[in-house]
Design a protein around this motif. Structure first.
Motif, mmCIF file in Angstrom:
data_model
loop_
_atom_site.group_PDB
_atom_site.id
_atom_site.type_symbol
_atom_site.label_atom_id
_atom_site.label_comp_id
_atom_site.label_asym_id
_atom_site.label_seq_id
_atom_site.Cartn_x
_atom_site.Cartn_y
_atom_site.Cartn_z
ATOM 1 N N GLU A 104 -8.632 -8.419 -9.359
ATOM 2 C CA GLU A 104 -9.735 -9.359 -9.104
ATOM 3 C C GLU A 104 -9.659 -10.540 -10.070
ATOM 4 O O GLU A 104 -9.787 -11.707 -9.669
ATOM 5 N N ALA A 180 -7.501 -7.107 -0.969
ATOM 6 C CA ALA A 180 -8.487 -6.697 0.034
ATOM 7 C C ALA A 180 -8.144 -5.336 0.631
ATOM 8 O O ALA A 180 -9.027 -4.481 0.815
ATOM 9 N N GLU A 181 -6.876 -5.112 0.930
ATOM 10 C CA GLU A 181 -6.465 -3.836 1.524
ATOM 11 C C GLU A 181 -6.616 -2.688 0.525
ATOM 12 O O GLU A 181 -7.018 -1.577 0.897
ATOM 13 N N LYS A 183 -8.822 -2.569 -1.940
ATOM 14 C CA LYS A 183 -10.261 -2.327 -2.084
ATOM 15 C C LYS A 183 -10.801 -1.537 -0.895
ATOM 16 O O LYS A 183 -11.737 -0.739 -1.040
ATOM 17 N N ALA A 184 -10.196 -1.745 0.271
ATOM 18 C CA ALA A 184 -10.632 -1.035 1.478
ATOM 19 C C ALA A 184 -10.027 0.362 1.575
ATOM 20 O O ALA A 184 -10.347 1.116 2.501
ATOM 21 N N GLY A 185 -9.138 0.699 0.645
ATOM 22 C CA GLY A 185 -8.508 2.011 0.662
ATOM 23 C C GLY A 185 -7.314 2.117 1.587
ATOM 24 O O GLY A 185 -6.853 3.220 1.890
ATOM 25 N N HIS A 186 -6.797 0.969 2.034
ATOM 26 C CA HIS A 186 -5.659 0.956 2.963
ATOM 27 C C HIS A 186 -4.359 0.793 2.176
ATOM 28 O O HIS A 186 -3.747 -0.281 2.165
ATOM 29 N N GLU A 189 -1.040 -0.206 4.155
ATOM 30 C CA GLU A 189 -1.017 -1.605 4.588
ATOM 31 C C GLU A 189 -0.810 -2.535 3.395
ATOM 32 O O GLU A 189 -0.080 -3.533 3.488
#
Length: 232
Positions: A104, A180-181, A183-186, A189
């Motif tokens: 971040e 972003a991925e 943070k989303a747990g992906h 990806e």
């Protein structure tokens, strides 16, 4: 800091920043004079620079700034992608909160640097973005392996930023997507985007010399040029 460490740091910076060209011949005597030291520390620095792939030492011929051909860039970027994807997975398992907080902060600093057109600050934040995966992986061998090509890859990226195209904007966008991925747990990806981000250097259009470029044609600088580069 020892004289050899000073010489190493300053020559490394000159190569990575683009002040010294790919493939050019380095004069031990003239660099020593420009740095205000004897030849011995410069010679030691050359060996250290060889260890991180920034120079090539050819017996009976001299020392040359590394000159990566397309095959070398492919090998370096593939090696880096393997390490970084492993580091990403391990670090997210070991210290996800620290990793995400660091990412971040670095993305914020990259955006500010991009807005101001300050590539040096952008490059520093970019490097820290990637290094956090190594540092927080919990595996002491990963950072050591990563360091083998880190300076070479940085040297290539610095030269890319001075060229045509949207390399800077694309680079920043990919860093934001990776964050972003994650943070989303992906994780899968994020790893895919990371690999594409690293391997794109092979499609950059950066003009590189072929591996068999004759060293007899390599550029050699004057003492005045070295003094201008090293600030004496």
């Amino acid at each position: 800091m020892s004289l050899s460490s000073q010489a190493f740091t300053r020559i490394r910076h000159a190569i990575v920043s683009g002040d010294l060209d790919f493939g050019e011949r380095l004069s031990e005597m003239q660099i020593a004079e420009a740095l205000g030291m004897s030849k011995a520390p410069v010679r030691t620095a050359f060996f250290k620079l060889r260890d991180i792939r920034l120079v090539t030492i050819v017996p009976q011929a001299g020392t040359y700034v590394f000159s990566p051909g397309p095959e070398d860039v492919l090998e370096m970027s593939t090696f880096r992608a393997v390490l970084e994807k492993a580091g990403m997975r391990l670090s997210m398992k070991q210290a996800a909160a620290v990793v995400l907080d660091t990412l971040e902060q670095t993305v914020y600093r990259m955006e500010k640097a991009l807005t101001r057109g300050n590539w040096a600050q952008y490059e520093t934040a970019d490097r820290e973005f990637h290094e956090v995966f190594m540092r927080e992986s919990g595996n002491s061998f990963l950072p050591q392996a990563y360091d083998l090509t880190a300076s070479s890859i940085t040297a290539l990226r610095v030269r890319l930023q001075g060229g045509e195209g949207d390399y800077r904007a694309r680079s920043f966008g990919e860093h934001k997507l990776i964050l972003a991925e994650l943070k989303a747990g992906h994780l899968d990806e994020a790893a895919r985007i990371l690999e594409d981000h690293i391997m794109v250097i092979n499609e950059s259009g950066l003009v590189l010399p072929p591996r068999d470029t004759p060293r007899a044609k390599a550029r050699t600088r004057s003492i005045e040029e070295y003094k201008a580069i090293f600030g004496r």
